[in-house]
Design an enzyme around this catalytic site. Sequence first.
Site, PDB file in Angstrom:
ATOM      1  CG  ASN A   1      -5.437  76.772 -60.752  1.00 18.62           C
ATOM      2  OD1 ASN A   1      -6.026  77.390 -59.848  1.00 18.62           O
ATOM      3  ND2 ASN A   1      -5.373  75.461 -60.778  1.00 18.62           N
TER       4      ASN A   1
ATOM      5  CG  ASP B   1     -17.278  86.217 -23.220  1.00 18.39           C
ATOM      6  OD1 ASP B   1     -16.216  86.532 -23.796  1.00 18.39           O
ATOM      7  OD2 ASP B   1     -18.284  86.933 -23.220  1.00 18.39           O
TER       8      ASP B   1
ATOM      9  CD  GLU C   1     -14.044  80.289 -32.831  1.00 18.00           C
ATOM     10  OE1 GLU C   1     -14.127  80.765 -33.987  1.00 18.00           O
ATOM     11  OE2 GLU C   1     -14.245  80.976 -31.798  1.00 18.00           O
TER      12      GLU C   1
ATOM     13  CG  HIS D   1     -22.023  83.664 -27.298  1.00 14.42           C
ATOM     14  ND1 HIS D   1     -21.704  84.798 -27.992  1.00 14.42           N
ATOM     15  CD2 HIS D   1     -20.937  83.396 -26.521  1.00 14.42           C
ATOM     16  CE1 HIS D   1     -20.480  85.193 -27.635  1.00 14.42           C
ATOM     17  NE2 HIS D   1     -20.002  84.377 -26.746  1.00 14.42           N
TER      18      HIS D   1
ATOM     19  N   GLY E   1     -12.944  66.250 -48.269  1.00 15.35           N
ATOM     20  CA  GLY E   1     -12.738  67.243 -49.322  1.00 15.35           C
ATOM     21  C   GLY E   1     -13.228  68.637 -49.000  1.00 15.35           C
TER      22      GLY E   1
END
Lengths: 598, 598
Positions: A477, A28, A51, A116, A413
């Site tokens: 794996n 928005d 994001e 938000h 990492g």
Amino acid sequence: MATITLGRYLWERIHEIGVDTIFGVPGDFNLQLLDYVFEVKGLNWVGNQNELNAAYAADGYARVKEVPGAFVTTHGVGELSALNGVAGALSERVKLIHVVGQTTRPMQDNHLMIHHSIGDKPDHQLYNKTSKHLRAAAAELWDVKTAPKEIDRVIRECFIHSSPVYIFVPLDMVGEEVPAALLETPIDTSMPVDTKAQDAAVNAIKEALENAKRPSILVDAFVQRFSVVSETKALVDRLGVPVFTTNSGKSIIDETHPQYVGVYNGQISSPRVAQACESSDLVLILGYMPADTNSGGFSRKLSEYQCIAINPHDVNVKGKAYPDTFIKPLIAQLAAVLNERASNEAQTPKLPPPFRYKDHAATNITQSWIWPRFAEYFRGGDVVIGETGTTNFGLCDIKFPANIQYVNQIYYGSIGWATGALLGVEVARAEVQAKQNQSPGRTILITGDGSLALTMQEIGTVVKQKLKRPIIFIINNNGYTIERMIWGARQTYNDIVQTDYSALLPLFKHPDPASSFHRATTKMELDEILKKVELTDPTQLQIVELIVDQLDTPWRLGAQLAVRGEVTQKYLADEGFVDSIGGWGLEGSSLSVGPKWA
Amino acid sequence: MATITLGRYLWERIHEIGVDTIFGVPGDFNLQLLDYVFEVKGLNWVGNQNELNAAYAADGYARVKEVPGAFVTTHGVGELSALNGVAGALSERVKLIHVVGQTTRPMQDNHLMIHHSIGDKPDHQLYNKTSKHLRAAAAELWDVKTAPKEIDRVIRECFIHSSPVYIFVPLDMVGEEVPAALLETPIDTSMPVDTKAQDAAVNAIKEALENAKRPSILVDAFVQRFSVVSETKALVDRLGVPVFTTNSGKSIIDETHPQYVGVYNGQISSPRVAQACESSDLVLILGYMPADTNSGGFSRKLSEYQCIAINPHDVNVKGKAYPDTFIKPLIAQLAAVLNERASNEAQTPKLPPPFRYKDHAATNITQSWIWPRFAEYFRGGDVVIGETGTTNFGLCDIKFPANIQYVNQIYYGSIGWATGALLGVEVARAEVQAKQNQSPGRTILITGDGSLALTMQEIGTVVKQKLKRPIIFIINNNGYTIERMIWGARQTYNDIVQTDYSALLPLFKHPDPASSFHRATTKMELDEILKKVELTDPTQLQIVELIVDQLDTPWRLGAQLAVRGEVTQKYLADEGFVDSIGGWGLEGSSLSVGPKWA
């Protein structure tokens, strides 16, 4: 006076420094800002699936194009979702520009409970405050008069620190007008040079080298991040001494170079590489990143007095600090003024031939077999992206052909990074190739089932963008093998969701899923797949799934990890490792490991 | 003295407060901590596909079980990835316990460059500092002597603030011993009561009500978050006055209740609902969340002097503040002491019958048709999860049957939340059902193609956990429709990756994908699908894809959004909205909108 909008100004500036694609997710509070992306000639928009993936894509873009990766998120929900990707770029010194579309200034002034937000009288700057520790600089645009200068400032900071910067743009500012003439003065992205400081460092380095009998060079990742690769290559050639790389720095120097010895990772190095490096009486370390992951868990046997460390913004010569230097101009000067040494052949140590593992006769795909096999498959011009996990341990153990770029996030990492990075790498390569008419190399991601799960949807964007040369190898794996090796080999928390990777391409409407997905359980099957034209000269995304035993792992990983779990100990004993090893660099470094000769 | 490990202590405490499942992602610095989850009888581990999804799952779990959701991440990469999910829980006042496995204390003391760190002499507490603004409390465990008390303290804070709290555990502490006897005193999770303060507030409320002629009740979301639903229902019954809910508070009061009028969302309410609420001379607002999303963009016509607001920790009676109260004991006391009012029938306003839209005869699936159709499909006992986007606007416009729980994140509005929340909701419901032998209701997620993309991999965990009753409806309207309505209707940034949702179940090895995936383009097709036994009484995950036009949208959304784009204006005119409206609550609130009668 001619004017342009602030939104247009922002994107023109970002385009000017070499950015041709903006990544991100609309929201928005950034939609109007996105409109201006389309006003800038030559600037493209690539929307991401979320994001975090946008940050990872921008990170990958930056690593191969050597300009900042730029991406846009929206207030709160968007910027926070990307934060781990930004932190990774700061850890690894990758240039990012994170543009955040904020709520309008009146909404902020009035502390409105706009969606938000957090709390009764919300502080809309809360999210900006949250990311404060995870960036090199931020432009908090509030006044259109100073906004252009602020944008220019943080773009320059992005280069100087080779790190992420933020630009916060309240929604109501993007359409405000600024003088167009401001664009006529380009942003200065060059490194500052303090000639006196740099000369002092150069003289000290020169003197130390002249007094050294067996100097060598260790190339680390920051050389690549601070765009000093060509200067570093010139310096290597000029000095003519043996050259090593770290894990993160692998591939910066062609591994076919006559002076190249190998990857020096403390005592977790291939046979005799550590001895070769450590027997040098002066190691010139370029772009130093002395992390556990780059030093065999801090098991290097190098004293400060035996080293010259050229850091991004300072130098240390045998224990003496030389501040206020910048790595790029400094290495350029070194390459120009240092004296050549005696010929390579006299200095570069001879290493033993590659060894064969005890399990070399197995028909199934094993970790001991697959990495040398990849070395045969790689071809000059390829970019190889290694995901955190068994992959980076395996890749660091093989010799690449010339002209490979190895892209990794070994230090930070964060698993999942590599899938997002693949998108950015391939977008950047397509741009460069289009401009330079280069011959196409492949973009090869090697990841694992555990890592892929975190960000798998970004494969959809790769398909949507019709990118031509990406190949994804998935080492399946059956869970988090690297974690099984650390702890809890049979614990269910190291299991993951069972996934049929053949459904991935249909999910994202790949135009030719049947001939673009490949699965191998045996070495022979993989050999056949790697010969296919889709794998030698791909024209659209390919996926290759490799079935590997869940407790099979490259020897480097087994050796580096703490020996704590029974299964891990048993594994090491079975593999014939000579000695037990310390854990994560905490329990001492008197190590002596390496694979047994078959 | 009998002792247990700190790791065990932590999980025993979290289990004691009603948590039976721990979500999360393993990482190097939490593996040993995870072992102790398995030592606690009745405590389960559900691993997630990534950390943001773990936070969302814990959030969903908390919302339906009314205990904290708990999840584990690893140092840096993990905790940051989850941060947006935690911020959402803070915004929406959801109880979360975020346990972070940190590097060891010696690593931290020595500022070691351990992987996942930032900088040369890394501060390992940097990530803890980063999340500081986004939590109600944090336990930074460092000394095993004080650690149990710290754990107990933040668990209590989690309840009192109904908000996320953090527990940081350095890896080397999890095996240290603490007195087992500490577990004998349960953690006090009750709300504190200041009797004097509460009596003052109750008396003021009582007096105001006695002087009111046409009082009404408005139930908002914090009633649910602070676990005051049963007390609120008792109060509603006792007072016998008309009752409204907000968008976020919808379903807390059964919509079949004789006093129930409708969802009051300022001027963006169904016909006559706003007038009904605003004509009340005293609105008793319970668990007030006065956000744009709950108030029709701040278009409520209620004066402070016309309202009593019962907030989590204070009360405002017609403009006068009464601090130091707690919502749960306060409403309980009100339900006990307030006088009954005159009968419902005299007071509860009569609303016009449901309207028919102009497009009612269309054969394709339209937004005007689908929400009433869902209302018919819903059944008492269902939990309905609404994703941010067109869904929540549509759901707020229909009348639910009795005994539905509507789970939404309307205020924080982070798209992707709902898919993760679905996992948590269904895990929590399976636990409750197993214990109480309840009849199984369905768990119905309604999401959109745009939102699903962000966190789609968590569907894999739903399959892995063999959850029985989840149904996912995907409104596929070819991109971010809600954003198209705001701005850029035809801009490519509102496009997303083309996705074939029929591949989702095969991707995650669903046992019966063919009969569990359904796609409807027409109303008739959807009618047929909804009659299938898989949809009425599912025994494994079902997915239903609904094809909807990309610019079709619920009238509430069209009405609430700023009228800025041409397409939006045209849409509103086509739909026959009476008047133009203000945008995002900034441009005034003299609104008069509503759908035209067909």
